[in-house]
Write an enzyme that holds these catalytic residues in place. Structure first.
Site, PDB file in Angstrom:
ATOM      1  N   LYS A 181       0.803  -1.229   0.000  1.00 43.20           N
ATOM      2  CA  LYS A 181       0.000   0.000   0.000  1.00 43.20           C
ATOM      3  C   LYS A 181       0.838   1.283   0.000  1.00 43.20           C
ATOM      4  O   LYS A 181       0.436   2.278  -0.573  1.00 43.20           O
ATOM      5  CB  LYS A 181      -0.937   0.013   1.205  1.00 43.20           C
ATOM      6  CG  LYS A 181      -2.070  -0.999   1.129  1.00 43.20           C
ATOM      7  CD  LYS A 181      -2.987  -0.840   2.332  1.00 43.20           C
ATOM      8  CE  LYS A 181      -4.143  -1.808   2.291  1.00 43.20           C
ATOM      9  NZ  LYS A 181      -5.084  -1.605   3.389  1.00 43.20           N
ATOM     10  N   ASN A 184      -4.970   1.857  -1.652  1.00 45.24           N
ATOM     11  CA  ASN A 184      -5.500   0.483  -1.693  1.00 45.24           C
ATOM     12  C   ASN A 184      -6.262   0.191  -2.989  1.00 45.24           C
ATOM     13  O   ASN A 184      -6.709  -0.922  -3.203  1.00 45.24           O
ATOM     14  CB  ASN A 184      -6.353   0.173  -0.455  1.00 45.24           C
ATOM     15  CG  ASN A 184      -7.735   0.786  -0.523  1.00 45.24           C
ATOM     16  OD1 ASN A 184      -7.941   1.772  -1.228  1.00 45.24           O
ATOM     17  ND2 ASN A 184      -8.677   0.220   0.199  1.00 45.24           N
ATOM     18  N   ASP A 225     -10.107   2.963   2.490  1.00 46.61           N
ATOM     19  CA  ASP A 225     -10.173   2.399   3.845  1.00 46.61           C
ATOM     20  C   ASP A 225     -10.867   3.336   4.839  1.00 46.61           C
ATOM     21  O   ASP A 225     -11.712   2.903   5.629  1.00 46.61           O
ATOM     22  CB  ASP A 225      -8.763   2.065   4.368  1.00 46.61           C
ATOM     23  CG  ASP A 225      -8.246   0.733   3.817  1.00 46.61           C
ATOM     24  OD1 ASP A 225      -9.082  -0.074   3.351  1.00 46.61           O
ATOM     25  OD2 ASP A 225      -7.026   0.503   3.855  1.00 46.61           O
ATOM     26  N   GLY A 239      -2.508   1.519  17.981  1.00 48.06           N
ATOM     27  CA  GLY A 239      -1.804   1.180  16.748  1.00 48.06           C
ATOM     28  C   GLY A 239      -1.488   2.448  15.972  1.00 48.06           C
ATOM     29  O   GLY A 239      -2.107   3.505  16.208  1.00 48.06           O
ATOM     30  N   GLY A 299      -0.174   2.073  12.350  1.00 42.99           N
ATOM     31  CA  GLY A 299       0.157   1.680  10.976  1.00 42.99           C
ATOM     32  C   GLY A 299      -0.881   2.209   9.992  1.00 42.99           C
ATOM     33  O   GLY A 299      -1.567   3.213  10.258  1.00 42.99           O
ATOM     34  N   GLY A 351     -14.096  -5.543  12.078  1.00 42.65           N
ATOM     35  CA  GLY A 351     -13.882  -4.740  10.887  1.00 42.65           C
ATOM     36  C   GLY A 351     -14.482  -5.305   9.602  1.00 42.65           C
ATOM     37  O   GLY A 351     -14.139  -4.835   8.512  1.00 42.65           O
TER      38      GLY A 351
HETATM   39  P1  NDP Z   1       0.622  -2.281  10.253  1.00 48.75           P
HETATM   40  O1  NDP Z   1       1.639  -3.372  10.158  1.00 48.75           O
HETATM   41  O2  NDP Z   1       0.732  -1.092   9.369  1.00 48.75           O
HETATM   42  O3  NDP Z   1       0.609  -1.737  11.803  1.00 48.75           O
HETATM   43  C1  NDP Z   1       0.559  -2.648  12.853  1.00 48.75           C
HETATM   44  C2  NDP Z   1       0.388  -1.927  14.191  1.00 48.75           C
HETATM   45  O4  NDP Z   1       0.201  -2.915  15.200  1.00 48.75           O
HETATM   46  C3  NDP Z   1       1.590  -1.093  14.609  1.00 48.75           C
HETATM   47  O5  NDP Z   1       1.130   0.076  15.237  1.00 48.75           O
HETATM   48  C4  NDP Z   1       2.287  -2.019  15.633  1.00 48.75           C
HETATM   49  O6  NDP Z   1       3.008  -1.320  16.616  1.00 48.75           O
HETATM   50  C5  NDP Z   1       1.113  -2.696  16.264  1.00 48.75           C
HETATM   51  N1  NDP Z   1       1.472  -3.991  16.870  1.00 48.75           N
HETATM   52  C6  NDP Z   1       1.816  -5.138  16.218  1.00 48.75           C
HETATM   53  N2  NDP Z   1       2.074  -6.111  17.111  1.00 48.75           N
HETATM   54  C7  NDP Z   1       1.899  -5.577  18.341  1.00 48.75           C
HETATM   55  C8  NDP Z   1       2.008  -6.112  19.670  1.00 48.75           C
HETATM   56  N3  NDP Z   1       2.351  -7.390  19.896  1.00 48.75           N
HETATM   57  N4  NDP Z   1       1.735  -5.286  20.712  1.00 48.75           N
HETATM   58  C9  NDP Z   1       1.377  -3.995  20.492  1.00 48.75           C
HETATM   59  N5  NDP Z   1       1.261  -3.428  19.265  1.00 48.75           N
HETATM   60  C10 NDP Z   1       1.509  -4.224  18.193  1.00 48.75           C
HETATM   61  O7  NDP Z   1      -0.788  -3.004  10.096  1.00 48.75           O
HETATM   62  P2  NDP Z   1      -2.138  -2.403   9.461  1.00 48.75           P
HETATM   63  O8  NDP Z   1      -2.368  -1.045  10.039  1.00 48.75           O
HETATM   64  O9  NDP Z   1      -2.124  -2.550   7.995  1.00 48.75           O
HETATM   65  O10 NDP Z   1      -3.230  -3.439  10.029  1.00 48.75           O
HETATM   66  C11 NDP Z   1      -3.634  -3.396  11.389  1.00 48.75           C
HETATM   67  C12 NDP Z   1      -4.888  -4.265  11.565  1.00 48.75           C
HETATM   68  O11 NDP Z   1      -5.973  -3.659  10.873  1.00 48.75           O
HETATM   69  C13 NDP Z   1      -4.758  -5.684  11.008  1.00 48.75           C
HETATM   70  O12 NDP Z   1      -5.411  -6.575  11.887  1.00 48.75           O
HETATM   71  C14 NDP Z   1      -5.492  -5.609   9.674  1.00 48.75           C
HETATM   72  O13 NDP Z   1      -6.058  -6.849   9.315  1.00 48.75           O
HETATM   73  C15 NDP Z   1      -6.594  -4.607  10.026  1.00 48.75           C
HETATM   74  N6  NDP Z   1      -7.113  -3.885   8.843  1.00 48.75           N
HETATM   75  C16 NDP Z   1      -8.433  -4.082   8.539  1.00 48.75           C
HETATM   76  C17 NDP Z   1      -9.005  -3.414   7.479  1.00 48.75           C
HETATM   77  C18 NDP Z   1     -10.456  -3.629   7.194  1.00 48.75           C
HETATM   78  O14 NDP Z   1     -10.905  -3.318   6.077  1.00 48.75           O
HETATM   79  N7  NDP Z   1     -11.233  -4.114   8.144  1.00 48.75           N
HETATM   80  C19 NDP Z   1      -8.217  -2.499   6.616  1.00 48.75           C
HETATM   81  C20 NDP Z   1      -6.822  -2.329   7.052  1.00 48.75           C
HETATM   82  C21 NDP Z   1      -6.313  -3.024   8.129  1.00 48.75           C
HETATM   83  P3  NDP Z   1       4.545  -0.863  16.385  1.00 48.75           P
HETATM   84  O15 NDP Z   1       4.474   0.422  15.609  1.00 48.75           O
HETATM   85  O16 NDP Z   1       5.049  -0.703  17.762  1.00 48.75           O
HETATM   86  O17 NDP Z   1       5.210  -1.980  15.625  1.00 48.75           O
END
Ligand code: NDP
Length: 293
Positions: free
Chosen positions: A71, A92, A107, A131, A133, A255
């Site tokens: 993305k 996306n 999104d 989060g 990301g 979601g």
């Molecule tokens: P990213 O990889 O961009 O971001 C992941 C985030 O999760 C980061 O902030 C990371 O923190 C945090 N994280 C990961 N592991 C841990 C942990 N063990 N403890 C605490 N924080 C943690 O992922 P996305 O933003 O793309 O996706 C996030 C979620 O959203 C996923 O489950 C995805 O499936 C869902 N999603 C759903 C959509 C929908 O249409 N329903 C659309 C887009 C996403 P750090 O920065 O510290 O690493």
């Protein structure tokens, strides 16, 4: 629908991609509309993304969805971007237009319309987002658009949360605050929350079975009784984040609705017509292993 010599193609590029529910939703819509079109999933590795993007006009694909991990990297490979893709720093949807490849991001709009359909209101109230990301970026934009007076981003890595906040500095810098995950147990902060969103990838990365990774501690009882809990993740079973919200008597949703709504918007962009939403919803729920009403 049988494929023909005239079948037009839309697709999703991802790595991995086999789990994607987009083909089920889009193909259900084509079938319901009787359109000679098909939606495929292509496993595109990061090193092949540029070649795959170039193939879109070369092969006459109508449009392509992008999922992890493409993305962000695709931004530099396109001819034009929507304001939303620019502010989220992620694409996306790539639409194959006559004047070039156009990147958009559905999104945030997908999340916003799901929250509105559920009846969640955040105007003049606080939204807490765990989060930082891509999903969290969409959640920040949705919260700002829905009129939140404060957005609190709580992330494990503070520097990443600060980067995300900077993205919105011009538009909403005044209302965005950044904290570590300790904010999720701060009773003072949580007492003002109208909505708490899990935008971490904990569920996504969790090992199958009773995995060791758990959602960070969160003081559900400190939130107002009407606080809504939303998990961007979707699956057959409620996530731990939502299960605990349910036990605390707080309304909640995963979601799946966001996924559906972003696909509805993408379908319109690719095909220029509105899809039959019920057919897409049914296909999604069947593929998630959830009963449809
Ligand atoms: P990213 O990889 O961009 O971001 C992941 C985030 O999760 C980061 O902030 C990371 O923190 C945090 N994280 C990961 N592991 C841990 C942990 N063990 N403890 C605490 N924080 C943690 O992922 P996305 O933003 O793309 O996706 C996030 C979620 O959203 C996923 O489950 C995805 O499936 C869902 N999603 C759903 C959509 C929908 O249409 N329903 C659309 C887009 C996403 P750090 O920065 O510290 O690493």
């Amino acid at each position: 629908m049988p494929l023909t010599g005239r079948t037009l193609i839309t697709a999703v590029f991802g790595d991995p991609v086999a789990h994607s529910l987009s083909p089920a939703m889009h193909n259900a819509a084509y079938q319901a509309l009787g359109m000679d079109r098909a939606y495929l999933a292509f496993h595109v590795k990061p090193e092949n993304l540029r070649a795959a993007i170039r193939a879109i006009p070369a092969m006459g694909l109508l449009g392509v969805n992008l999922t992890l991990p493409h993305k962000e990297r695709v931004l530099r490979m396109l001819d034009g971007l929507s304001g939303e893709a620019r502010s989220l720093g992620a694409v996306n949807c790539v639409v194959n237009r006559r004047d070039g490849l156009y990147g958009d991001n559905t999104d945030a709009r997908g999340l916003e319309s799901d929250l509105r359909e559920i009846g969640v209101t955040v105007a003049r109230r606080m939204v807490v987002i765990a989060g930082a990301g891509g999903g969290a970026a969409a959640a920040v934009l949705a919260a700002v658009r829905m009129g939140a007076s404060q957005v609190l981003i709580a992330n494990r890595t503070r520097s990443r949360a600060m980067r995300l906040a900077r993205r919105f500095a011009g538009r909403a810098g005044r209302i965005i605050r950044v904290r570590g995950l300790d904010a999720l147990t701060d009773r003072g902060a949580l007492s003002a929350a109208a909505l708490v969103i899990n935008a971490t990838s904990i569920e996504l990365n969790k090992p199958r079975g009773p995995g060791a990774v758990r959602f960070p501690e969160l003081d559900y009882e400190a939130t107002p009784r009407d606080c809504f809990f939303y998990d961007l993740f979707y699956g057959a079973e409620p996530t731990q984040f939502l299960e605990r919200a349910h036990i605390a008597g707080r309304s909640n949703s995963d979601g799946a609705g966001m996924l559906l709504n972003q696909a509805v918007l993408a379908f319109r962009l690719f095909n220029g017509v509105a899809p039959p939403v019920d057919a897409m919803r049914r296909a999604l729920m069947e593929n998630l292993g959830r009963a449809t009403g």
